[in-house]
Design a protein around this motif. Structure first.
Motif, mmCIF file in Angstrom:
data_model
loop_
_atom_site.group_PDB
_atom_site.id
_atom_site.type_symbol
_atom_site.label_atom_id
_atom_site.label_comp_id
_atom_site.label_asym_id
_atom_site.label_seq_id
_atom_site.Cartn_x
_atom_site.Cartn_y
_atom_site.Cartn_z
ATOM 1 N N PHE A 26 0.840 -1.198 0.000
ATOM 2 C CA PHE A 26 0.000 0.000 0.000
ATOM 3 C C PHE A 26 0.878 1.253 0.000
ATOM 4 C CE2 PHE A 26 -4.252 -1.645 0.497
ATOM 5 C CZ PHE A 26 -4.056 -2.909 1.017
ATOM 6 N N ASN A 27 0.360 2.315 -0.605
ATOM 7 C CA ASN A 27 0.992 3.641 -0.467
ATOM 8 C C ASN A 27 0.387 4.308 0.764
ATOM 9 O OD1 ASN A 27 2.480 3.390 -2.798
ATOM 10 N ND2 ASN A 27 0.902 4.316 -4.086
ATOM 11 N N LEU A 28 1.205 4.987 1.537
ATOM 12 C CA LEU A 28 0.702 5.616 2.770
ATOM 13 C C LEU A 28 0.898 7.116 2.771
ATOM 14 C CD1 LEU A 28 1.978 3.197 5.582
ATOM 15 C CD2 LEU A 28 -0.071 3.006 4.150
ATOM 16 N N ILE A 29 -0.087 7.769 3.376
ATOM 17 C CA ILE A 29 0.054 9.185 3.727
ATOM 18 C C ILE A 29 -0.029 9.229 5.248
ATOM 19 C CG2 ILE A 29 -0.993 11.483 3.594
ATOM 20 C CD1 ILE A 29 -2.297 10.554 0.917
ATOM 21 N N ILE A 30 0.981 9.783 5.891
ATOM 22 C CA ILE A 30 0.956 9.907 7.361
ATOM 23 C C ILE A 30 0.684 11.360 7.721
ATOM 24 C CG2 ILE A 30 2.401 9.908 9.449
ATOM 25 C CD1 ILE A 30 3.843 7.468 8.468
ATOM 26 N N LEU A 31 -0.310 11.546 8.598
ATOM 27 C CA LEU A 31 -0.533 12.860 9.212
ATOM 28 C C LEU A 31 -0.207 12.706 10.702
ATOM 29 C CD1 LEU A 31 -1.548 15.764 9.462
ATOM 30 C CD2 LEU A 31 -3.890 14.858 9.663
ATOM 31 N N ASP A 32 0.778 13.476 11.157
ATOM 32 C CA ASP A 32 1.153 13.382 12.571
ATOM 33 C C ASP A 32 1.609 14.752 13.075
ATOM 34 O OD1 ASP A 32 2.273 10.479 14.242
ATOM 35 O OD2 ASP A 32 2.218 12.485 15.128
ATOM 36 N N SER A 33 1.216 15.085 14.297
ATOM 37 C CA SER A 33 1.626 16.377 14.874
ATOM 38 C C SER A 33 2.998 16.247 15.550
ATOM 39 C CB SER A 33 0.597 16.816 15.926
ATOM 40 O OG SER A 33 0.565 15.822 16.959
ATOM 41 N N PHE A 34 3.413 14.994 15.779
ATOM 42 C CA PHE A 34 4.681 14.697 16.452
ATOM 43 C C PHE A 34 4.732 15.263 17.877
ATOM 44 C CE2 PHE A 34 6.568 12.652 12.911
ATOM 45 C CZ PHE A 34 6.126 13.310 11.768
ATOM 46 N N ILE A 35 3.555 15.562 18.476
ATOM 47 C CA ILE A 35 3.605 16.039 19.874
ATOM 48 C C ILE A 35 3.913 14.867 20.821
ATOM 49 C CG2 ILE A 35 2.109 18.054 19.677
ATOM 50 C CD1 ILE A 35 -0.165 16.258 20.898
ATOM 51 N N ASN A 36 3.607 13.664 20.360
ATOM 52 C CA ASN A 36 3.798 12.508 21.238
ATOM 53 C C ASN A 36 4.721 11.470 20.608
ATOM 54 O OD1 ASN A 36 2.866 12.255 23.775
ATOM 55 N ND2 ASN A 36 0.804 11.586 23.242
ATOM 56 N N SER A 37 5.471 11.904 19.556
ATOM 57 C CA SER A 37 6.323 10.922 18.876
ATOM 58 C C SER A 37 7.476 11.655 18.208
ATOM 59 C CB SER A 37 5.507 10.153 17.820
ATOM 60 O OG SER A 37 4.954 11.077 16.897
ATOM 61 N N SER A 38 8.458 10.886 17.764
ATOM 62 C CA SER A 38 9.671 11.475 17.189
ATOM 63 C C SER A 38 9.702 11.297 15.669
ATOM 64 C CB SER A 38 10.898 10.769 17.794
ATOM 65 O OG SER A 38 12.038 11.041 17.011
ATOM 66 N N GLU A 39 10.208 12.305 14.968
ATOM 67 C CA GLU A 39 10.317 12.211 13.505
ATOM 68 C C GLU A 39 11.344 11.137 13.104
ATOM 69 O OE1 GLU A 39 9.284 16.936 12.838
ATOM 70 O OE2 GLU A 39 10.135 15.787 11.179
ATOM 71 N N LYS A 40 12.171 10.709 14.059
ATOM 72 C CA LYS A 40 13.153 9.644 13.770
ATOM 73 C C LYS A 40 12.439 8.347 13.388
ATOM 74 C CE LYS A 40 17.357 7.421 15.236
ATOM 75 N NZ LYS A 40 17.057 6.414 14.212
ATOM 76 N N VAL A 41 11.215 8.208 13.855
ATOM 77 C CA VAL A 41 10.458 6.976 13.549
ATOM 78 C C VAL A 41 10.331 6.814 12.033
ATOM 79 C CG1 VAL A 41 8.197 5.864 13.804
ATOM 80 C CG2 VAL A 41 9.189 7.127 15.715
ATOM 81 N N LEU A 42 10.211 7.942 11.325
ATOM 82 C CA LEU A 42 10.024 7.878 9.861
ATOM 83 C C LEU A 42 11.217 7.189 9.193
ATOM 84 C CD1 LEU A 42 8.595 11.471 9.342
ATOM 85 C CD2 LEU A 42 7.306 9.320 9.198
ATOM 86 N N ASP A 43 12.433 7.522 9.666
ATOM 87 C CA ASP A 43 13.629 6.877 9.076
ATOM 88 C C ASP A 43 13.569 5.362 9.277
ATOM 89 O OD1 ASP A 43 15.660 9.581 10.450
ATOM 90 O OD2 ASP A 43 14.499 9.448 8.584
ATOM 91 N N ASN A 44 13.120 4.966 10.479
ATOM 92 C CA ASN A 44 13.109 3.533 10.786
ATOM 93 C C ASN A 44 12.007 2.800 10.038
ATOM 94 O OD1 ASN A 44 15.154 4.376 12.407
ATOM 95 N ND2 ASN A 44 14.167 3.888 14.363
ATOM 96 N N ILE A 45 10.864 3.486 9.840
ATOM 97 C CA ILE A 45 9.787 2.889 9.018
ATOM 98 C C ILE A 45 10.314 2.685 7.599
ATOM 99 C CG2 ILE A 45 7.563 3.366 7.903
ATOM 100 C CD1 ILE A 45 6.679 4.776 10.484
ATOM 101 N N CYS A 46 11.026 3.688 7.075
ATOM 102 C CA CYS A 46 11.572 3.590 5.707
ATOM 103 C C CYS A 46 12.562 2.440 5.612
ATOM 104 C CB CYS A 46 12.243 4.899 5.307
ATOM 105 S SG CYS A 46 11.065 6.217 4.976
#
Ligand code: WQD
Length: 350
Positions: A26-46
């Motif tokens: 699937f192609n994904l679009i993520i909407l996140d405010s990052f108030i409760n999470s780190s943008e580093k997660v994106l690198d690890n998902i990739c």
């Protein structure tokens, strides 16, 4: 190709689900405010989805923002329409989820969890996107029934659970307002723990984390002296609270299968318990964690925590019968994967 909008896609359950969906094509679009999470997660998902450069791919597009902001939601849906990549389903993970905190900040919980979800549904309706997977919670049940199924009485005992049950009612009203249009599933999670076995994703530490597993890991890492066991006078075999712990990857698989079920069947509204059906007490959990990871978790018996219930174990027969899904990972695997994540990331993602 199906494009899925994931709100809260860098959170604990959202991030693990993103990996499952990306690897399913699937192609994904993520909407996140990052108030409760780190943008580093994106690198690890990739990394886990074999995406070389997040800025060059159409498989994963990220918008930073709050799902209560209609402008950003309209931008996301109109951008997708312009690229002829219409969003076929929304998986809504984003929200406030600290049970204890909800007693002191009810207005925030009602605004984010309820008004925010209404906001998303209105924009979805505008863009004719009528497939919705909602993160609900076992907190809707309260303590009436030790082993509830989806038809059991739901009597939440905190504002967090109330907001989840209210959204479920809104979703039922929405479905019945035009029965041949919406495909909706709400998934009542029990106690998600564990981490991706790679050690790249896990439950991030944050100061207001009140769940037991981050605390067990902090004690095992030596970041806290001991674990407080909230009461040993409950009506349970060893007197401590009994819960249905489920591996976060089994939960992620459950979301994938629930979405597949929706996309392959006629319009309907479905409620499903996602748990293992197995109960584990706090003292058992500590023992299994210590044995699984050859470590020690010192603890002290403390008083009961307000809002706790003695025992909550999922009757998961409906989810198993409806979905091509079964919780595969046992408690030892949950403990080992969580410990692996924590040893590799002693300070979470930061
Ligand atoms: C588990 C057990 C505590 C901390 C909540 C939500 C649920 C879901 C998970 C979001 C209980 C005991 C805990 C500690 C302890 N969240 N405990 N010492 O309250 O069962 O469920 O979080 O969806 O919806 O309701 O989870 O991990 O806080 O507690 O003894 O330091 O551990 O009393 O028996 P809970 P929890």
């Amino acid at each position: 190709m199906n494009t899925i909008l994931i709100t809260g896609g860098t959170g604990f359950i959202g991030s693990h689900t993103c990996v499952v969906l990306l690897n399913a094509g699937f192609n994904l679009i993520i909407l996140d405010s990052f108030i409760n999470s780190s943008e580093k997660v994106l690198d690890n998902i990739c990394e886990l989805a074999n995406i070389k450069d997040i800025n060059q791919t159409q498989r994963l597009i990220v918008y930073k923002g709050d799902f209560r902001n209609k402008k950003i939601l309209n931008l996301i849906f109109s951008d997708a329409e312009l690229k002829n990549n219409n969003i076929s389903c929304v998986m809504h993970f984003a929200g406030l989820k600290a049970v204890g905190e909800s007693n002191f900040k009810p207005l925030s919980y009602w605004d984010v969890n309820v008004s925010g979800t209404i906001n998303i549904l209105k924009v979805m309706e505008q863009y004719k996107c009528n497939n919705f997977v909602f993160s609900s919670s076992a907190a809707v049940y309260g303590g009436l029934n030790n082993n509830p199924n989806e038809d059991s009485i739901a009597r939440p005992e905190n504002p967090y659970g109330e907001t989840k049950l209210t959204v479920e009612k809104i979703l039922r009203n929405l479905y019945f307002s035009s029965p041949n249009k919406w495909r909706i599933v709400f998934l009542r999670y029990f106690n998600p723990i564990g981490a991706h076995e790679s050690g790249l994703l896990g439950e991030d530490f944050n100061n207001d984390a009140t769940n037991i597993f981050p605390d067990i890991c902090k004690v095992a890492l030596g970041k806290k002296k001991f674990l407080k066991v909230f009461g040993n006078d409950w009506p349970t075999p060893d007197g401590t609270g009994v819960r249905d712990y489920i591996h976060v990857m089994d939960l992620a698989d459950g979301h994938f299968q629930a979405m597949q079920y929706l996309l392959r069947n006629k319009p309907q509204v479905v409620c499903l318990n996602l748990g293992t059906g197995v109960g584990t007490s706090v003292l058992e959990l500590i023992r299994i964690f210590e044995e699984s990871n050859s470590c020690k978790v010192p603890y002290l018996i403390s008083h009961r925590r307000i809002g706790d219930v003695a025992c909550l174990i999922a009757d998961n027969k409906l989810a198993i019968s409806k979905l091509n899904w079964f919780p595969k990972r046992d408690l030892k695997k949950m403990c080992q994967d969580s410990w692996n994540w924590n040893k590799k990331n002693p300070n979470g993602y930061e």
